[in-house]
Each structure stands twice: as structure tokens, then as C-alpha cells.
Design an enzyme around this catalytic site. Structure first.
Site, mmCIF file in Angstrom:
data_model
loop_
_atom_site.group_PDB
_atom_site.id
_atom_site.type_symbol
_atom_site.label_atom_id
_atom_site.label_comp_id
_atom_site.label_asym_id
_atom_site.label_seq_id
_atom_site.Cartn_x
_atom_site.Cartn_y
_atom_site.Cartn_z
ATOM 1 N N LYS A 131 45.453 50.368 36.007
ATOM 2 C CA LYS A 131 44.975 50.128 37.373
ATOM 3 C C LYS A 131 46.161 49.822 38.294
ATOM 4 C CE LYS A 131 40.400 48.619 35.846
ATOM 5 N NZ LYS A 131 39.517 47.514 35.460
ATOM 6 N N GLN A 179 39.391 41.138 35.622
ATOM 7 C CA GLN A 179 39.060 41.993 34.470
ATOM 8 C C GLN A 179 38.099 41.263 33.522
ATOM 9 O OE1 GLN A 179 39.989 45.194 34.211
ATOM 10 N NE2 GLN A 179 38.995 45.489 32.248
ATOM 11 N N ASP A 213 34.970 45.668 42.725
ATOM 12 C CA ASP A 213 34.155 46.011 41.554
ATOM 13 C C ASP A 213 32.672 46.129 41.913
ATOM 14 O OD1 ASP A 213 35.384 46.422 39.060
ATOM 15 O OD2 ASP A 213 35.861 44.291 38.850
HETATM 16 N N1 GUN Z 1 35.685 45.597 32.072
HETATM 17 C C1 GUN Z 1 35.170 46.800 31.710
HETATM 18 N N2 GUN Z 1 34.904 47.560 32.806
HETATM 19 C C2 GUN Z 1 35.252 46.790 33.872
HETATM 20 C C3 GUN Z 1 35.217 47.034 35.276
HETATM 21 O O1 GUN Z 1 34.785 48.086 35.768
HETATM 22 N N3 GUN Z 1 35.672 46.009 36.037
HETATM 23 C C4 GUN Z 1 36.120 44.836 35.525
HETATM 24 N N4 GUN Z 1 36.527 43.886 36.363
HETATM 25 N N5 GUN Z 1 36.172 44.591 34.222
HETATM 26 C C5 GUN Z 1 35.741 45.578 33.406
#
Ligand code: GUN
Length: 299
Positions: free
Chosen positions: A54, A98, A121
Site C-alpha cells: 500500500k 490494518q 477503508d
Molecule cells: N485487512 C484485510 N483487508 C483489509 C482492508 O481492506 N483494510 C484494512 N484496514 N485491513 C484489512
């Protein structure tokens, strides 16, 4: 194999290119550089890989990336204090914590501490409510990426039967809202669902988001259906147990023999998730500065 392979990597490159051009314009015309802060608590190896990709993608799009890596035993108080700082930082337009978090941290408390306008998100309760009522919101990146691939493949989704296997807050539930918004008839199935095979066989669109390696075989797929595989599972390599390989929630070979189109793992949904995260960050930045919504990023 009959199915068309939906190339998520190539489509994601197109979306990322549009994002980069919008970022260039924001810099040139308004002197603004969008910024994304990613918070990782602990050392989960899969999460570390995701966070690294990311950050790299954010920089490649010309945006600022702020990584905050915290120890696994970080207290809720310290994490909330960091989120508060990021909420008040005008250089930060998007905040992503995350998941999963270590067990002593309550994800609901943490996510709901993020300013909804910076919640790229789309997990904050207010964004969940906005999406559920068809109002302008931040849309969760993985289901948004799936929707874009489906629209690209089908054009209109109106009237199609969509079955989503998995009821998570991250994928299953928002995916259902998005497909309803595009006038699909939506079924959410899960681990307790009876006659799962039969329900899947009724799907024109089958979205697999259960996190169980290759659990959906080809004979659960309706001939000609579109299969979107959200799973990313690491399993031992069949010929060399010392190595691992990535597989989805769908048994790719048998599904591809029946489906009309299918996303591969890797190279399907995963790259689209990151592209949508970048798009959401640019959207959040434009809204924060009262600028018009960038057009065509995710439409
Ligand atoms: N863990 C797995 N997928 C995601 C996501 O799309 N966003 C976040 N913040 N954590 C994740």
C-alpha cells in the site's frame, strides 16, 4: 478452460494511472499533495506485506505515504492518541488501520475513532450507514474493486442473481450493498447456510469471500457465471512441501472450465483493492479541500 480470465492487475493499472493523473492535477492547480497514513500494530507477516504494498503504491501515484508501525503490545490509549493526531493533521487525507488488530484491541473502538471523512477503508459506522442507505460515503476498497471488475465485464448488472459467500464487515456485507445498488438480486451465504452448493449454482455472479482455500469447486458454478474470488490463502506447494503458493477460495481449474469469467489469484481482486484505496484517498483529499469530486476514478 472456457472462462475469460478477468485481469485485475491490468485493470488496476488503468485505475492507478487515472489516480496519478488526478494527483498531478491537484498538485499543479491547487498545490495539494494527497497523503495516506497507514497504521500497523504488531508483526503479522501477511499484514506487513499488504502495508508495504500500500505504501509503495501510494508513492508511485505521486502521493505522500505515512507509515506508523506500532508494537504488538501498544495500548488502546496510545493507538487512539495516534489516530487523533492523524485526524487533526491537514497533510493526512486518508487513514487506514490494518486489520486484524492484536486481540487486546477492539477493532470497533479503533475504527470508529477515525474521522469518517478520512476513513478510506469505509469501515467507520457512519460510512457503513451511508452506504447502506445509498448516500455518498467512503466505499470499502475490496468490494469496490470487485464491483468495478463486474461492471467492466457485464456493463449493466441489473436483475442478475448475485450470491456472496462470506458475511464479513470488510467484504461480504458491503459487497451485498453495492450489488443491491446496481439492482442485483442478492443472497449472502455463510458457514451455516444450508444447500450452499445449490444456492451457488443459481448465481449469475458468484463472489467467494470466506478465507478457505479452494472450497468452492467448479460443480457449484452455474455455466457461464462470473466468479469473483476474493480469497488469498497461502498453502503448501503440492510438489514441494517446503514452498508455499497462493490460492483463492475457488478451485480455479474446475471453476474456469464452467464459468463465463473468473478472477485469478493472484492478479485478480488484490490489485484492485489497492487501486481503490488510492482512488478513495484522492477523493477524500478533494472533499477535504472543497474541490469537485474527481470524475471517473471508480466509475
Ligand atoms: N485487512 C484485510 N483487508 C483489509 C482492508 O481492506 N483494510 C484494512 N484496514 N485491513 C484489512
Amino acid at each position: 478452460m472456457n472462462a475469460k480470465i478477468i485481469d485485475g492487475k491490468a485493470f488496476a493499472a488503468t485505475v492507478r494511472d487515472r489516480v496519478a493523473r488526478t494527483v498531478d492535477r491537484l498538485k499543479a492547480e491547487a498545490g495539494i499533495t494527497p497523503g495516506l497514513a497507514v497504521v500497523l500494530v504488531g508483526e503479522d507477516p501477511a499484514s506487513e506485506v499488504y502495508v508495504r504494498s500500500k505504501g509503495k503504491a501510494t508513492l508511485e501515484a505521486g502521493m505522500n505515504s505515512y507509515e506508523h508501525k506500532l508494537d504488538a503490545d501498544t495500548s488502546e490509549r496510545d493507538l487512539l492518541a495516534l489516530i487523533e493526531r492523524l485526524n487533526n493533521d491537514p497533510e493526512v487525507h486518508g487513514i487506514l488501520v490494518q486489520l486484524p488488530l492484536p486481540a487486546h484491541l477492539d477493532p470497533d473502538v479503533v475504527i470508529n475513532a477515525i474521522d469518517p471523512a478520512k476513513d478510506v477503508d469505509g469501515f467507520h459506522i457512519s460510512n457503513v450507514g451511508l452506504l447502506g442507505t445509498g448516500q455518498k460515503s467512503m466505499v470499502p476498497c475490496t468490494p469496490l474493486g470487485c464491483l468495478l471488475m463486474l461492471r467492466e465485464h457485464h456493463g449493466s448488472l441489473s436483475g442478475l442473481n448475485a450470491v456472496i459467500v462470506g458475511r464479513s464487515n470488510i467484504v461480504g456485507k458491503p459487497m451485498a450493498q453495492l450489488l443491491l445498488g446496481d439492482s442485483c438480486t442478492v443472497t449472502i451465504a455463510h458457514s451455516r447456510t444450508r444447500n450452499l452448493a445449490e444456492i451457488c449454482r443459481n448465481a449469475d455472479i458468484l463472489v467467494a469471500a470466506v478465507g478457505r482455500p479452494e472450497m468452492i469447486p467448479g460443480d457449484w458454478v452455474k455455466p457461464g457465471a462470473t466468479v469473483i474470488d476474493v480469497g488469498i490463502n497461502r498453502i503448501p506447494h503440492p510438489e514441494d512441501g517446503g514452498k508455499t503458493r497462493l490460492v483463492g477460495d475457488v478451485d480455479f481449474d474446475s471453476a474456469a472450465a464452467v464459468a463465463g469469467a473468473v478472477t485469478p489469484v493472484p492478479g485478480g481482486v488484490g490489485p484492485m483493492t489497492i487501486a481503490c484505496l488510492l482512488a478513495n484517498t484522492v477523493t477524500a483529499c478533494s472533499r477535504a479541500h472543497g474541490l469537485p469530486e474527481p470524475e471517473g476514478l471508480t466509475s
